[in-house]
Write a protein that holds these residues in place. Structure first.
Motif, PDB file in Angstrom:
ATOM      1  N   GLY A  18       0.820  -1.211   0.000  1.00 48.25           N
ATOM      2  CA  GLY A  18       0.000   0.000   0.000  1.00 48.25           C
ATOM      3  C   GLY A  18       0.853   1.259   0.000  1.00 48.25           C
ATOM      4  O   GLY A  18       0.587   2.199  -0.745  1.00 48.25           O
ATOM      5  N   GLU A  22       1.229   4.084  -2.938  1.00 47.63           N
ATOM      6  CA  GLU A  22       1.007   5.516  -2.754  1.00 47.63           C
ATOM      7  C   GLU A  22       2.220   6.318  -3.223  1.00 47.63           C
ATOM      8  O   GLU A  22       2.083   7.383  -3.820  1.00 47.63           O
ATOM      9  CB  GLU A  22       0.706   5.826  -1.291  1.00 47.63           C
ATOM     10  N   ASP A  25       2.088   6.472  -6.829  1.00 47.54           N
ATOM     11  CA  ASP A  25       1.001   7.393  -7.124  1.00 47.54           C
ATOM     12  C   ASP A  25       1.504   8.838  -7.114  1.00 47.54           C
ATOM     13  O   ASP A  25       1.304   9.601  -8.055  1.00 47.54           O
ATOM     14  CB  ASP A  25      -0.102   7.167  -6.066  1.00 47.54           C
ATOM     15  N   LEU A 171     -14.493   3.258  -6.630  1.00 41.93           N
ATOM     16  CA  LEU A 171     -13.133   3.229  -6.079  1.00 41.93           C
ATOM     17  C   LEU A 171     -12.593   4.645  -5.901  1.00 41.93           C
ATOM     18  O   LEU A 171     -11.843   4.921  -4.971  1.00 41.93           O
ATOM     19  CB  LEU A 171     -12.202   2.472  -7.029  1.00 41.93           C
ATOM     20  N   MET A 175     -10.913   5.578  -2.501  1.00 43.76           N
ATOM     21  CA  MET A 175      -9.496   5.925  -2.455  1.00 43.76           C
ATOM     22  C   MET A 175      -9.281   7.408  -2.180  1.00 43.76           C
ATOM     23  O   MET A 175      -8.163   7.884  -2.199  1.00 43.76           O
ATOM     24  CB  MET A 175      -8.816   5.506  -3.749  1.00 43.76           C
ATOM     25  N   GLU A 212      -5.392   3.315   5.585  1.00 48.58           N
ATOM     26  CA  GLU A 212      -5.717   3.564   4.177  1.00 48.58           C
ATOM     27  C   GLU A 212      -4.968   2.581   3.277  1.00 48.58           C
ATOM     28  O   GLU A 212      -5.488   2.103   2.288  1.00 48.58           O
ATOM     29  CB  GLU A 212      -5.325   4.989   3.775  1.00 48.58           C
ATOM     30  N   TRP A 213      -3.733   2.281   3.658  1.00 47.30           N
ATOM     31  CA  TRP A 213      -2.946   1.336   2.842  1.00 47.30           C
ATOM     32  C   TRP A 213      -3.566  -0.048   2.875  1.00 47.30           C
ATOM     33  O   TRP A 213      -3.717  -0.709   1.859  1.00 47.30           O
ATOM     34  CB  TRP A 213      -1.497   1.277   3.316  1.00 47.30           C
ATOM     35  N   GLU A 215      -6.616  -0.700   3.398  1.00 47.36           N
ATOM     36  CA  GLU A 215      -7.871  -0.625   2.662  1.00 47.36           C
ATOM     37  C   GLU A 215      -7.623  -0.707   1.156  1.00 47.36           C
ATOM     38  O   GLU A 215      -8.296  -1.454   0.443  1.00 47.36           O
ATOM     39  CB  GLU A 215      -8.583   0.682   3.015  1.00 47.36           C
ATOM     40  N   ASN A 216      -6.643   0.050   0.685  1.00 52.60           N
ATOM     41  CA  ASN A 216      -6.366   0.042  -0.752  1.00 52.60           C
ATOM     42  C   ASN A 216      -5.977  -1.343  -1.246  1.00 52.60           C
ATOM     43  O   ASN A 216      -6.406  -1.768  -2.316  1.00 52.60           O
ATOM     44  CB  ASN A 216      -5.258   1.035  -1.096  1.00 52.60           C
ATOM     45  N   TYR A 246      -5.425   1.359 -11.138  1.00 49.50           N
ATOM     46  CA  TYR A 246      -4.733   2.323 -10.288  1.00 49.50           C
ATOM     47  C   TYR A 246      -4.291   3.536 -11.102  1.00 49.50           C
ATOM     48  O   TYR A 246      -4.451   4.679 -10.693  1.00 49.50           O
ATOM     49  CB  TYR A 246      -3.527   1.672  -9.604  1.00 49.50           C
ATOM     50  N   GLU A 249      -7.161   5.751 -11.857  1.00 53.20           N
ATOM     51  CA  GLU A 249      -7.531   6.578 -10.707  1.00 53.20           C
ATOM     52  C   GLU A 249      -6.620   7.794 -10.594  1.00 53.20           C
ATOM     53  O   GLU A 249      -7.072   8.901 -10.298  1.00 53.20           O
ATOM     54  CB  GLU A 249      -7.457   5.762  -9.410  1.00 53.20           C
TER      55      GLU A 249
END
Ligand code: SF4
Lengths: 289, 151
Positions: A18, A22, A25, A171, A175, A212-213, A215-216, A246, A249
């Motif tokens: 995760g 990120e 990302d 998503l 996210m 959050e990680w 969850e992702n 991903y 997104e």
């Protein structure tokens, strides 16, 4: 034995994967804006720093609510990767989201409260798509069990393209990406300050980040589930699909401005009802015939 | 560079500046200078900030706000005054409502001169602030240890 291994694997690897996702990302976002961008390991530096800061608590119960959020999210992912009931996973996920709501509410700060209320609206927006996806899996496979869905030999995406579109659409909400980042704002100086996370500092913000990680990684697992049918080649499909989703997104995040919640609710419900609904009808008809 | 603290988050507050310095602070975050490559993030939330960037002088109305923001930031923290206004009061120094630079209400660690301060100078100031932050965080760790021993 295999199951325990998978659960432990999820608990240990999910934060690493995760965090890396990120980091990538942020790097890709920076490249899209023609910047150099932070190093890929930046999210880990951030979390490490947060753990070393002085803890100022607005309310003690916030820590408790956040730890419940973390624990429930880990439970969700662990149940999913252990191959249990997918419907149950999503129920536990909703409970986790409620814990987050309380974590923001207990501070009674206006920004956090507003963020928390919007989090509830977000839940209202994405919940239909999530439940419909479960129904879709059931109609395609005749079971809610993740293990059986993954090992059935059928490629679910062929039966469930509409459900997949609806799921990818929501998503963006889950996210916390623009245009649907209405409960928290990732970019500074917006009307909500930091929304939900305004009153979380130091250790508590780190817990939020790590959750959050988890969850992702769970959500990406669900994306993968649309592609996995038990053969090795399908794992490659799943990974490619996850990376593409991903990337999509990130692209959406960088090319759109955030929306008002009314519009978000309308658009998500329309998209969900239209894509998943049509898909559902077709599946039912095929079953009957 | 390796020893620097890698994730300094900024809180930017506009005192009674003419907005010249603020535009330069934001310029430092644009693609041309890209402060995020050092892990710098501009957060609007004092609870999550490490570095307090203040532009403009202190006046009778914002002195409590500045104090409040400073107190809300968790340790370790560093204050950077950007522009001559924040350093000394600058061109507004003799106005009836100006109390002086940022250091008239909170301890300032780093002074970035200029009217307006250039983005390069601001980034330089932030990089120095990060070094100081590193030192402070060592002190903070030592303090935490001592407290534990004492208790
Ligand atoms: S230093 Fe100059 S540019 Fe900056 S706020 Fe003061 S008058 Fe404006």
């Amino acid at each position: 034995m295999n199951m325990i291994l998978r659960i432990v694997g999820y608990i240990v690897l999910a934060p690493i994967i995760g965090g890396l996702l990120e980091g990538i990302d942020r790097k890709i976002s920076a490249k899209m804006q023609r910047r150099v961008g932070p190093p890929i390991l930046q999210p880990f530096y951030d979390v490490k720093k947060l753990f070393n800061k002085q803890v100022i608590l607005v309310s003690r119960s916030q820590t408790f609510a956040l730890i419940s959020y973390l624990a429930l999210m880990i439970l969700t992912g662990a149940m999913f990767y252990a191959g249990m009931d997918i419907l149950m996973c999503f129920f536990v996920m909703s409970t986790a989201a409620t814990a987050l709501y309380f974590a923001a509410m207990v501070t009674s700060s206006p920004y956090a409260t507003m963020g928390a209320n919007r989090e509830l609206i977000q839940m209202m927006a994405y919940e239909p798509a999530v439940l419909l996806s479960c129904v879709g899996f059931y109609l395609a496979e005749g079971t809610f069990n993740v293990n059986e869905i993954a090992g059935s030999g059928k490629l679910d995406i062929i039966f469930l393209p509409g459900f997949f579109v609806a799921f990818v659409f929501i998503l963006t909400i889950k996210m916390r990406k623009s245009p649907f980042d209405i409960a928290t704002s990732h970019h500074m100086h917006q009307e909500l300050v930091k929304g939900l996370t305004t009153e979380m500092g130091a250790r508590n913000l780190a817990i939020f980040q790590v959750t959050e990680w988890y969850e992702n990684v769970f959500l990406m697992g669900v994306v993968g589930l649309f592609f996995i049918n038990g053969s090795y080649i399908s794992v490659i499909y799943a990974i490619v699909a996850i990376l593409l989703v991903y990337f999509l997104e990130i692209l959406i995040d960088n090319t759109s401005a955030r929306m008002k919640w009314e519009n978000m609710l309308k658009i998500t419900w329309i998209v969900t009802l239209f894509t998943a609904g049509v898909n559902l009808l077709v599946l039912m008809l095929v079953r009957v015939a | 560079m390796a020893k620097l603290k890698k994730s300094p988050w900024l809180l930017h507050y506009d005192g009674s500046s003419c907005n010249g310095c603020d535009i330069e602070v934001l310029a430092a975050l644009t693609p041309v200078y890209d402060a995020e490559r050092f892990g710098v993030m501009n957060t609007g939330d004092p609870l999550q900030a490490d570095i307090f960037l203040i532009t403009g002088g202190i006046n009778t109305q914002n002195k409590d706000v500045v104090k409040q923001l400073y107190d809300q930031m968790p340790r370790p923290k560093v204050v950077v005054a950007v522009g001559v206004c924040a350093c000394t009061g600058g061109v507004f120094k003799d106005c009836y409502n100006i109390l002086g630079g940022a250091d008239s209400v909170i301890p300032v660690d780093i002074y970035v001169p200029g009217c307006a301060a250039r983005p390069q100078a601001i980034i330089d100031g932030v990089v120095q602030a990060v070094e100081l932050l590193e030192k402070r965080s060592e002190e903070h760790k030592a303090m935490k240890k001592n407290k534990k021993k004492g208790a």
